[in-house]
Structure formats: structure tokens, C-alpha cells
Design a protein around this motif. Sequence first.
Motif, PDB file in Angstrom:
ATOM      1  N   ASP A 213       0.830  -1.213   0.000  1.00 26.14           N
ATOM      2  CA  ASP A 213       0.000   0.000   0.000  1.00 26.14           C
ATOM      3  C   ASP A 213       0.862   1.259   0.000  1.00 26.14           C
ATOM      4  OD1 ASP A 213      -2.291  -1.506  -0.022  1.00 26.14           O
ATOM      5  OD2 ASP A 213      -2.627  -1.389   2.144  1.00 26.14           O
ATOM      6  N   LYS A 215       3.918   1.540  -1.086  1.00 26.65           N
ATOM      7  CA  LYS A 215       4.625   1.647  -2.363  1.00 26.65           C
ATOM      8  C   LYS A 215       3.782   2.377  -3.406  1.00 26.65           C
ATOM      9  CE  LYS A 215       6.411  -2.036  -4.092  1.00 26.65           C
ATOM     10  NZ  LYS A 215       6.610  -3.468  -4.453  1.00 26.65           N
ATOM     11  N   ASN A 216       2.494   2.218  -3.328  1.00 30.32           N
ATOM     12  CA  ASN A 216       1.599   2.811  -4.322  1.00 30.32           C
ATOM     13  C   ASN A 216       0.988   4.137  -3.855  1.00 30.32           C
ATOM     14  OD1 ASN A 216       1.966   0.555  -6.006  1.00 30.32           O
ATOM     15  ND2 ASN A 216       0.393  -0.582  -4.891  1.00 30.32           N
ATOM     16  N   THR A 221       5.260   8.135  -4.885  1.00 25.51           N
ATOM     17  CA  THR A 221       5.314   8.537  -6.298  1.00 25.51           C
ATOM     18  C   THR A 221       6.014   9.876  -6.450  1.00 25.51           C
ATOM     19  OG1 THR A 221       3.235   7.358  -6.701  1.00 25.51           O
ATOM     20  CG2 THR A 221       3.922   8.985  -8.344  1.00 25.51           C
TER      21      THR A 221
END
Length: 321
Positions: A213, A215-216, A221
Amino acid sequence: MWKTMIRRILILIPQVIILSVIVFFIADFMPGDALSGLIQPDIDPARIAELREMHGLNDPWHIRYVRWIGNISQGDFGISMQHHVPVLRIVGERLPNTIRLSLFTVILVYAISIPLGIIAGRYNTTWKEKIISYYLYFGMSLPTIVFGFILLFLFGFMLGWFPISGSIDVRVVNADSFTVMLSRLHHMVLPAAAMALLGSVGIVQFLRNEIVDNKNSDYVTTARAKGVPVKVLYNRHIFRNSLLPMAQGIGFVIVGLLSGTIFIEQVFGYPGMGQLFVQSINSRDFSLANFLIMFYAILTLIGALISDIALMLFDPRIRIK
């Protein structure tokens, strides 16, 4: 934070009182009484009736409850009818074994779950995660008590690498402290491994999901767009934020292991609190059983308190009202 901690500790007082009432009525509604475990075919029924009257077992429930609470407030938890010694004495002999086993298991649980969870989260959709997934499926489908018997049979009976019962080798009881420690550790390996290998499954799955979770998430980002190195991104941001929610469950993990030793200690013949609890129920030793039920119930409340405090310490932004 200190106000919150004091408030949470004060809340424990009415909770413990309610628990004491529940425990008393559970024992009161069970068939038989504190003398049932002593009844033998050759005992005169008149003698049993005399003992019940002498111990106040024929008194109304409210009188027996007040007497029980009064004795507890003075540190008197009664006499074990089975062992014929004070309850605190026999618990004091078994409690260190359970504490040692539980702490050793906690170390194993986090030593297994944190690396596996990090690998599964960072390298998800790869062969590394698939191998860990097989371990998770195995752990979720196999009861701890069955896994305990498997380890006992393989490494205790067949290979003979570890002892199959006890908490220490009687031949080293009077040896130096280092030898005694090694013997205790040797006896704890199998029961601790049985609980840790399966007990870490939930933590691995939870940590893996948290890392995926994070990472995204938007902040990752953005960091990648700014050129932050992958190693720095994982170590300073993703891993740290993913490990934070685990602090909330540390109290329940410790308490769960303390209470989860009930069946494991029976399987491995480990003389701890769990084995003592089963024996007290089977022998209708109500003084000992009531104490142990209260002990495990209070542990659960303390586990919730530890989890709340740990969450506040690890994340100062959180204040529990």
C-alpha cells in the motif's frame, strides 16, 4: 500523553471488578464445587458435607463473592485442593517457565515475520513472494497443536535432537547458571518454534500488505519523481511507515502468546501456566482455576493498554482520547 496513560490505567479498575464478577459466576455455575475433585468412592458423604460447611461452600453466592474478594484484597487467593499448597506458591513455581517461553517466542515471531514481510512486500509479484505465500497458506491451514505434534514427532522422537518434555534437564539443575540457561533454552526450542512459525503468519501478511500500500501511495510517487534513491525510499519512508501499525498490536501479541501456551505446554509436557490451567479444570480445583482465569483476563486488558501506549510512543501524532 501521561494524562492519557493515567486515564487508561484508571479505566482498568472497573473492568477488573466486572471481570471478577464474571469469573466468580462462571465457576459458580460449573457442575460441582471446590471439593468435587477430592471426592472418592470410599469417602464418607457426611465428611464431604462437613467439609463443604467448613469451607463456606453452602453460603449464599453474595456472601461467598464478598469473602472471595476480601481474601484477594489481602493477597490470599486460597489453597489449591489438588496440590494442598497456597495458590500463589504453585503459580509462582510455574509462571517463570511460561514467561521465559513466551518471551523467547516473541523474539522468534518478530525475527521471522519482519524479514519475510519486508521481502514479500518489496518483491511482490515475484518468485520470492510466491515462496513466502506458500508458507502463509501452510501456516493459516494448520492448527498450532497439530504442528506441535509434528515437530515433537520429527525432532523429538525420530531424530532425538530436542527433549520431548520438561523445562530443564534434571542432571544440570545444580550446575552453573550458563549450563542451566542452555538446558532451559534447549527445552524451549520446539514449543517456541511451534508457536512462532505459525504465529508469525498474520504479521507477515499484515506487513506485506502495508508495504504494498505504501509503495503505491502518493508520497512515494512524488519522491520517485524527485529522484530519491530506491534504498533511501524504502529504508526511510516505506519500511518505517509500514512498521508503525505493528506497534499497536505488540501488546496483544505478547498476551496471545502467554495465553496460547495452554495447548502447546500440554503437547510438549512443558511445566508452565497453561499446563497448570488444564490440570486445575480437570480436577475441579476452583481456587486455582479462578486465579488463572482472572490472570489471563487481566493480561488481556494489560495487552490493550500496552498496545495503546506503544502506539503513542511510536507515533507522537496520535493521541488516544
